[in-house]
Design an enzyme around this catalytic site. Structure first.
Site, short mmCIF file in Angstrom:
data_model
loop_
_atom_site.label_atom_id
_atom_site.label_comp_id
_atom_site.label_asym_id
_atom_site.label_seq_id
_atom_site.Cartn_x
_atom_site.Cartn_y
_atom_site.Cartn_z
N CYS A 12 26.91 -42.75 -35.44
CA CYS A 12 28.25 -43.24 -35.77
C CYS A 12 28.20 -43.79 -37.20
O CYS A 12 27.31 -44.59 -37.53
CB CYS A 12 28.67 -44.34 -34.79
SG CYS A 12 30.22 -45.14 -35.25
N ASP A 38 25.01 -40.93 -31.19
CA ASP A 38 25.96 -40.15 -30.40
C ASP A 38 25.22 -38.91 -29.90
O ASP A 38 24.42 -38.32 -30.64
CB ASP A 38 27.16 -39.72 -31.25
CG ASP A 38 28.03 -40.91 -31.64
OD1 ASP A 38 28.33 -41.72 -30.76
OD2 ASP A 38 28.40 -41.01 -32.82
#
Length: 166
Positions: A57, A64
């Site tokens: 992120c 992620d």
């Protein structure tokens, strides 16, 4: 009778079979390699299922995770799968939004192969109770593939799956 590939056709493939690979943790589009499509007179799909994609992120730095589906109709060049694996691995410390990652991947593959058609679909695991599934595609301009891309974009997720925390 079909014949295998000749050594001179494989001279640009340097990663496949190489046991001394470097795994880059930072975005590296230059690791992508291609080879010639021996079936240029035929339209066909090549699909990669990539269940171990990770990126960061850009705001929080948290990881992620996604499964990425890359499908394309080759033109002259095709992407070599080990180079694709190393390329996707290079996103490990790349900080970008999900939508950006999918578009970057598609743009890099277009630059490498110049395919007739390509689509990249990321199915990210939920964070904060929300999963994000960006889909992007491209069809060669002024061709049937451009129309195909428009049709697939408008119809790509008519029957969404039940989200079960993936």
């Amino acid at each position: 009778m079909a014949h295998g590939r000749q050594q001179d056709e494989l001279q640009d493939i340097t990663l496949l079979g190489n046991q001394d690979n470097t795994y880059n943790f930072d975005y590296r589009p230059d690791v992508l390699e291609s080879f010639d499509n021996k079936h240029q007179g035929r339209d066909y799909f090549v699909k990669f299922n990539c269940p171990e994609f990770t990126s960061l992120c850009p705001i929080t730095g948290q990881p992620d995770f996604a499964t990425i589906y890359i499908s394309y109709i080759p033109n002259v060049k095709m992407v070599e799968s080990k180079s694709l694996k190393l390329y996707l691995f290079s996103f490990r410390n790349h900080g970008d939004f999900h939508e950006d990652c999918m578009n970057i991947i598609m743009n890099d593959l277009i630059e490498l192969m110049d395919p007739h058609y390509i689509e990249v679909w990321g199915k990210f695991t939920p964070r904060g109770g929300i999963s994000i599934d960006p889909y992007t595609n491209y069809g060669r301009p002024n061709s049937k593939y451009e129309k195909m891309a428009e049709h697939r974009l408008m119809n790509h997720d008519l029957y969404p799956e039940k989200i079960d925390n993936r």
